[in-house]
Structure formats: C-alpha cells, structure tokens
Design a protein around this motif. Sequence first.
Motif, PDB file in Angstrom:
ATOM      1  N   LEU A 440     -28.730 -11.063 -39.254  1.00 35.85           N
ATOM      2  CA  LEU A 440     -30.102 -10.577 -39.302  1.00 35.85           C
ATOM      3  C   LEU A 440     -31.095 -11.737 -39.328  1.00 35.85           C
ATOM      4  CD1 LEU A 440     -29.858  -7.571 -41.806  1.00 35.85           C
ATOM      5  CD2 LEU A 440     -30.090  -7.482 -39.323  1.00 35.85           C
ATOM      6  N   ARG A 441     -30.763 -12.762 -40.090  1.00 34.55           N
ATOM      7  CA  ARG A 441     -31.670 -13.904 -40.207  1.00 34.55           C
ATOM      8  C   ARG A 441     -31.894 -14.585 -38.864  1.00 34.55           C
ATOM      9  NH1 ARG A 441     -30.329 -19.481 -43.544  1.00 34.55           N
ATOM     10  NH2 ARG A 441     -32.111 -20.701 -42.748  1.00 34.55           N
ATOM     11  N   TYR A 442     -30.798 -14.869 -38.166  1.00 23.97           N
ATOM     12  CA  TYR A 442     -30.932 -15.596 -36.911  1.00 23.97           C
ATOM     13  C   TYR A 442     -31.375 -14.693 -35.766  1.00 23.97           C
ATOM     14  CZ  TYR A 442     -28.962 -19.709 -39.117  1.00 23.97           C
ATOM     15  OH  TYR A 442     -28.773 -20.789 -39.931  1.00 23.97           O
ATOM     16  N   ALA A 443     -31.054 -13.397 -35.859  1.00 24.89           N
ATOM     17  CA  ALA A 443     -31.532 -12.471 -34.830  1.00 24.89           C
ATOM     18  C   ALA A 443     -33.044 -12.313 -34.907  1.00 24.89           C
ATOM     19  CB  ALA A 443     -30.848 -11.115 -34.988  1.00 24.89           C
ATOM     20  N   LYS A 444     -33.589 -12.257 -36.122  1.00 22.06           N
ATOM     21  CA  LYS A 444     -35.037 -12.112 -36.290  1.00 22.06           C
ATOM     22  C   LYS A 444     -35.787 -13.387 -35.910  1.00 22.06           C
ATOM     23  CE  LYS A 444     -34.967  -8.630 -39.988  1.00 22.06           C
ATOM     24  NZ  LYS A 444     -35.312  -8.365 -41.409  1.00 22.06           N
ATOM     25  N   SER A 445     -35.127 -14.537 -36.004  1.00 21.26           N
ATOM     26  CA  SER A 445     -35.810 -15.808 -35.742  1.00 21.26           C
ATOM     27  C   SER A 445     -36.195 -15.981 -34.277  1.00 21.26           C
ATOM     28  CB  SER A 445     -34.936 -16.977 -36.188  1.00 21.26           C
ATOM     29  OG  SER A 445     -33.755 -17.059 -35.404  1.00 21.26           O
ATOM     30  N   GLY A 446     -35.529 -15.282 -33.391  1.00 22.45           N
ATOM     31  CA  GLY A 446     -35.879 -15.343 -31.980  1.00 22.45           C
ATOM     32  C   GLY A 446     -35.248 -16.525 -31.259  1.00 22.45           C
ATOM     33  N   VAL A 447     -35.564 -16.639 -29.970  1.00 18.36           N
ATOM     34  CA  VAL A 447     -34.983 -17.704 -29.154  1.00 18.36           C
ATOM     35  C   VAL A 447     -35.523 -19.055 -29.616  1.00 18.36           C
ATOM     36  CG1 VAL A 447     -34.656 -16.223 -27.157  1.00 18.36           C
ATOM     37  CG2 VAL A 447     -36.807 -17.455 -27.426  1.00 18.36           C
ATOM     38  N   PRO A 448     -34.760 -20.132 -29.439  1.00 12.83           N
ATOM     39  CA  PRO A 448     -35.175 -21.444 -29.948  1.00 12.83           C
ATOM     40  C   PRO A 448     -36.240 -22.092 -29.081  1.00 12.83           C
ATOM     41  CG  PRO A 448     -33.103 -21.636 -28.777  1.00 12.83           C
ATOM     42  CD  PRO A 448     -33.425 -20.166 -28.819  1.00 12.83           C
ATOM     43  N   ASP A 449     -36.901 -23.069 -29.669  1.00 13.21           N
ATOM     44  CA  ASP A 449     -37.878 -23.884 -28.954  1.00 13.21           C
ATOM     45  C   ASP A 449     -37.135 -25.011 -28.252  1.00 13.21           C
ATOM     46  OD1 ASP A 449     -40.036 -25.216 -28.009  1.00 13.21           O
ATOM     47  OD2 ASP A 449     -40.779 -25.911 -29.968  1.00 13.21           O
ATOM     48  N   LEU A 450     -37.400 -25.210 -26.977  1.00 14.59           N
ATOM     49  CA  LEU A 450     -36.666 -26.203 -26.195  1.00 14.59           C
ATOM     50  C   LEU A 450     -37.493 -27.458 -25.921  1.00 14.59           C
ATOM     51  CD1 LEU A 450     -34.965 -23.903 -23.530  1.00 14.59           C
ATOM     52  CD2 LEU A 450     -34.064 -24.659 -25.730  1.00 14.59           C
ATOM     53  N   THR A 451     -38.567 -27.639 -26.666  1.00 11.72           N
ATOM     54  CA  THR A 451     -39.416 -28.796 -26.396  1.00 11.72           C
ATOM     55  C   THR A 451     -38.724 -30.114 -26.670  1.00 11.72           C
ATOM     56  OG1 THR A 451     -40.332 -28.624 -28.643  1.00 11.72           O
ATOM     57  CG2 THR A 451     -41.548 -27.538 -26.845  1.00 11.72           C
ATOM     58  N   ASP A 452     -37.687 -30.073 -27.570  1.00 19.45           N
ATOM     59  CA  ASP A 452     -36.983 -31.308 -27.877  1.00 19.45           C
ATOM     60  C   ASP A 452     -35.661 -31.428 -27.138  1.00 19.45           C
ATOM     61  OD1 ASP A 452     -35.752 -29.246 -29.163  1.00 19.45           O
ATOM     62  OD2 ASP A 452     -35.362 -30.353 -31.027  1.00 19.45           O
ATOM     63  N   LEU A 453     -35.482 -30.616 -26.089  1.00 25.22           N
ATOM     64  CA  LEU A 453     -34.235 -30.643 -25.328  1.00 25.22           C
ATOM     65  C   LEU A 453     -34.054 -31.978 -24.630  1.00 25.22           C
ATOM     66  CD1 LEU A 453     -31.790 -28.989 -24.276  1.00 25.22           C
ATOM     67  CD2 LEU A 453     -33.192 -28.418 -22.291  1.00 25.22           C
ATOM     68  N   THR A 454     -32.901 -32.602 -24.788  1.00 26.64           N
ATOM     69  CA  THR A 454     -32.600 -33.871 -24.136  1.00 26.64           C
ATOM     70  C   THR A 454     -31.793 -33.645 -22.887  1.00 26.64           C
ATOM     71  OG1 THR A 454     -30.611 -34.129 -25.467  1.00 26.64           O
ATOM     72  CG2 THR A 454     -32.622 -35.127 -26.329  1.00 26.64           C
ATOM     73  N   ASP A 455     -31.861 -34.574 -21.994  1.00 23.68           N
ATOM     74  CA  ASP A 455     -31.115 -34.505 -20.735  1.00 23.68           C
ATOM     75  C   ASP A 455     -29.684 -34.942 -20.987  1.00 23.68           C
ATOM     76  OD1 ASP A 455     -30.083 -34.564 -18.253  1.00 23.68           O
ATOM     77  OD2 ASP A 455     -31.502 -36.022 -17.419  1.00 23.68           O
ATOM     78  N   PRO A 456     -28.679 -34.051 -20.787  1.00 14.30           N
ATOM     79  CA  PRO A 456     -27.288 -34.400 -21.072  1.00 14.30           C
ATOM     80  C   PRO A 456     -26.755 -35.498 -20.172  1.00 14.30           C
ATOM     81  CG  PRO A 456     -27.398 -32.306 -19.939  1.00 14.30           C
ATOM     82  CD  PRO A 456     -28.794 -32.684 -20.257  1.00 14.30           C
ATOM     83  N   THR A 457     -27.428 -35.797 -19.056  1.00 15.06           N
ATOM     84  CA  THR A 457     -26.944 -36.870 -18.182  1.00 15.06           C
ATOM     85  C   THR A 457     -27.590 -38.194 -18.511  1.00 15.06           C
ATOM     86  OG1 THR A 457     -28.677 -36.388 -16.544  1.00 15.06           O
ATOM     87  CG2 THR A 457     -26.593 -35.206 -16.330  1.00 15.06           C
ATOM     88  N   ASP A 458     -28.535 -38.206 -19.458  1.00 16.59           N
ATOM     89  CA  ASP A 458     -29.228 -39.433 -19.837  1.00 16.59           C
ATOM     90  C   ASP A 458     -28.436 -40.143 -20.914  1.00 16.59           C
ATOM     91  OD1 ASP A 458     -30.954 -41.433 -20.383  1.00 16.59           O
ATOM     92  OD2 ASP A 458     -32.529 -40.172 -21.274  1.00 16.59           O
ATOM     93  N   ASP A 459     -27.926 -41.326 -20.617  1.00 17.85           N
ATOM     94  CA  ASP A 459     -27.094 -42.064 -21.561  1.00 17.85           C
ATOM     95  C   ASP A 459     -27.891 -43.042 -22.410  1.00 17.85           C
ATOM     96  OD1 ASP A 459     -24.806 -40.824 -20.705  1.00 17.85           O
ATOM     97  OD2 ASP A 459     -24.464 -42.271 -19.099  1.00 17.85           O
ATOM     98  N   SER A 460     -29.209 -43.061 -22.267  1.00 15.79           N
ATOM     99  CA  SER A 460     -30.001 -43.991 -23.059  1.00 15.79           C
ATOM    100  C   SER A 460     -29.982 -43.595 -24.520  1.00 15.79           C
ATOM    101  CB  SER A 460     -31.443 -43.994 -22.543  1.00 15.79           C
ATOM    102  OG  SER A 460     -32.009 -42.709 -22.673  1.00 15.79           O
ATOM    103  N   ASP A 461     -29.939 -44.619 -25.372  1.00 17.09           N
ATOM    104  CA  ASP A 461     -29.908 -44.406 -26.825  1.00 17.09           C
ATOM    105  C   ASP A 461     -28.781 -43.478 -27.241  1.00 17.09           C
ATOM    106  OD1 ASP A 461     -32.211 -45.955 -27.070  1.00 17.09           O
ATOM    107  OD2 ASP A 461     -33.500 -44.206 -26.709  1.00 17.09           O
ATOM    108  N   ASP A 462     -27.663 -43.563 -26.537  1.00 23.74           N
ATOM    109  CA  ASP A 462     -26.533 -42.670 -26.810  1.00 23.74           C
ATOM    110  C   ASP A 462     -25.997 -42.849 -28.219  1.00 23.74           C
ATOM    111  OD1 ASP A 462     -24.475 -40.767 -25.604  1.00 23.74           O
ATOM    112  OD2 ASP A 462     -23.194 -42.373 -26.379  1.00 23.74           O
ATOM    113  N   ALA A 463     -25.988 -44.084 -28.672  1.00 25.77           N
ATOM    114  CA  ALA A 463     -25.425 -44.351 -29.989  1.00 25.77           C
ATOM    115  C   ALA A 463     -26.273 -43.739 -31.100  1.00 25.77           C
ATOM    116  CB  ALA A 463     -25.300 -45.856 -30.207  1.00 25.77           C
TER     117      ALA A 463
END
Length: 471
Positions: A440-463
């Motif tokens: 119920l908690r996570y269903a009510k929270s709605g879809v996530p915000d993707l503004t901080d989504l990183t590019d999975p092919t970007d290897d910069s700052d990987d560590a």
Amino acid sequence: MDALDVARWQFGVTTVYHFLFVPLTIGLSVLVAILQTLWHRTGNERYLKLTKFYGKLFLINFAMGVVTGIVQEFQFGMNWSDYSRFVGDIFGAPLAIEALVAFFLESTFIGLWIFGWDRLTKRLHLATIWAAAIGTNLSAYFILAANSFMQNPVGYRLNPETGRAELTDFLAVLTNKVALVTFPHTLAGAFLVAGSLVVAVGLYHVIRNRDSADSSAYRFATKFGSWVVLVSSALVLITGDIQGKIMTQVQPMKMAAAEGLYTTESPASFSVLTIGSLDGSREVFALKIPYLLSYLGTGDPNGTVHGIDDLQAQYASQYGAGSYTPIIPVTYWSFRFMIAFGLAAAAIALLVLWTHRKGRTPTSKWLLRAGLIMPLLPLAANSFGWIFTEMGRQPWIVFGEMLTRDGVSRTVSLTEVLTSFTAFTLIYAILAVIEVKLLLRYAKSGVPDLTDLTDPTDDSDDAERPLAFAY
C-alpha cells in the motif's frame, strides 16, 4: 481432534497463504519484463517509470513468497514423514531441479536486475528481467509436475520390500497429462492476479490524481492491466475446460463431487446453485444448465458422468472397505467460488476499459472501490481452485496409492503439531501485515521521478557510483 486433523489444517493454512504470493510473482515478473521491453523499444519514459514502479511491488511480493515457501519444506519432514518416505524418490528429482536451476536462475537474475540499472547496458539489463521471469515460470512447472504425481501417479513402481514409490521414468513425470494442462491453467490464473493488481493501482492514480504529470502512464497501466485480465480470463476458461476433461479421466470422483452428483447420469446437468442437505444428497431447489456437466467432463453434451454412489462402490471393491468420498460441500462450493470470483474480476476489467473509451477519464467512486477490491477476486479464485483440487482428491494423498491418514508422521504428538501450527499462523499474520503495508505504501507513492537517472553506458565516475537499489 487428533494430530492428523491439526497437521492437515496446518498444511492447508500455510499452503494457501503461501499461494497468495505465488501467482502475483509469476504474473508480475512477465508484465514488468514487458513494460521494460516497451521502454527499450520506444524510449518512452512512461514505460520506464511503470517498470520501476511495478518492479518494486514485484520485488516486495517475491521476497515474501520466498519466506513463506520455506515453511512448506519443513512441513513434509515434521508432519508428513511417512508420505515423504513414500514419494521421496519421485519428488526428489523435480524439486531438486526447481531449487538448483529454476530458483537460482530467478534469484540470481533478479539480483542483477536490481543492482544493474546503472551498471549494465539497456539490452543486457533487459535480458536479466526476462531470465528471472523465465526462471519463475520454470519453477512453477517443476512444482506442478510434483503435485500432478499426487493427482495421477505415473513413471514409478512400488517396491514391495521398502513400501516406497521408486522413479522409473522421469520424463513421464514431467509430461504427466495432468501437469501439462495444470501448468497453463495456473499461469493464466497468475496473469489474472497480476493484471488485476496493475489495474487497481493504475486506476487509483487515474481517479485520485487526474491532473498528475504522469496521468498518461497511469492510464496506460490501467488499460494494459485490463487487457491482461480479459485475455487471461479467456485462457483460464479454455484451459479449465481441458483440465475438467482430464480430471474426469483420472479422478472421476472429483468431478462428481464438484457437482454433488450421487447417481450416474447421461446427459448430466451442471447446477449453478443448489439448496438442499449439507452433504448434497437431498435436493430441495437447483438452478441447472442442461448438458453442461457432460460436456465439461467428457466433451460430449450427452456423455456419461459417473455418480458418487457408483464410484464409492467401485473404489470400495478395488481398494478395500472405507469412504472414498471427499467433503461434498467443500468441493461443490469451492468449484463455484473459483469460477465466480474469476468472472467478477473479468467483469470489472471490462467496465474499466469501457470507462476509458475515446480518451475519457473515469471519475466514479464506485468504480474506484471495485478496482481496489479487484486483486482480491482472482486471489480468492486461485485459492478456491487449489482447495478444490486438493480436497477433491481426498481421502487420497497420492491418488490410488496412499491415503492421507497413512502419510502423517506417527511420532509427532498433537501438542507438537498444535505448537508449530500456532507459531506458523502467528508468524504468517505478522508477515501479512508487513506485506500489505509495504504494498500500500509504495503503490500510493506513485511512479518514481527519473530526473536523476544515469546513463547505464556512461562509465565516467564508475567507482563513485553506489551499487544501490535503483528505484
């Protein structure tokens, strides 16, 4: 009340409780994989949001299903040791494959999916959720193959010296005709549950958050889930029809008990509702559909369906004196509740699609209430289906080979079984509260915000990137 009665109650309660999580896990794993595939193919962020949103609900349910499923293994050893010795050679192979192959496949790739959002390429990450979904469905098949042996024993021989069933043909166990029809029927029921959850959550946000920036995502989820429910409902009916004919071949008493049919009839009618004595032996009023039971059981509207009395006499002659009739009210009503709850979910899905026609947005509070109870309907249908399947087989624990009373552990006392039963029930009650609150908690929270989504092919700052649950 003796140890056998309590052991049966314990197994029934814990198994039904565990199966509340199983169909949702099976169905939701595939639906989440489909949503992520849509994102991979189109690049539309709404599919990514829905993938992460319903993916979180899937993971909560998966974790709870694993925890509740562990108890099943202990029950075989604790309360059903004679049964375990009898079928151990048969059950060992499919259950070992389920644990070593299917379960490890799904758990390993679920882990990669959880922590791979910012580590793997989009294509490889997509492959992990599909591998997990395949593993989940494979797991279901091997477990159903083991259960189908209890319904229709094949591929074995009885060792007169040890009194055990010994495996002679593993392929026959895997291709048991009961397993082959039960598997698609169970999968269809699982998608019915998963689709209903997708509809319920999506509809909640469509009605309650009409002005949300993510309204298009919720509308898609609601319609997507509704179509899943309708298609799976049709598949449930088709596979259930086939299953009924197979059941009549291998367990004719179960079909007779489903109708409360005491005398052999040709043709036989199916009663939608019957009022009479508790055991169904005396009928006061019945609403019947002519020829339907004959068609369900034989495929012929004029086919012969054997009655309980004739089958009881046949089994007594074949297996010895005793009652071979299951509890008729349980089989009669569980069969009908299974059908009724499933059709009710399909009706709500059809109504939801109607309210979304031509771009309309539903506003009805009654529709919202119907949508919120919608996931409970196929869950109830699945539960009553399994109650009918297992109770309709009684008094056999392995049909034609071992009675349920002969499978119980002889050295376990009533007090010991009551203690474990009480402990498991309390633990399951606590887990139920946790599961419902998390969903119920996570269903009510709605879809996530993707503004901080990183590019999975970007290897910069990987560590510096944390290996985190990327939701």
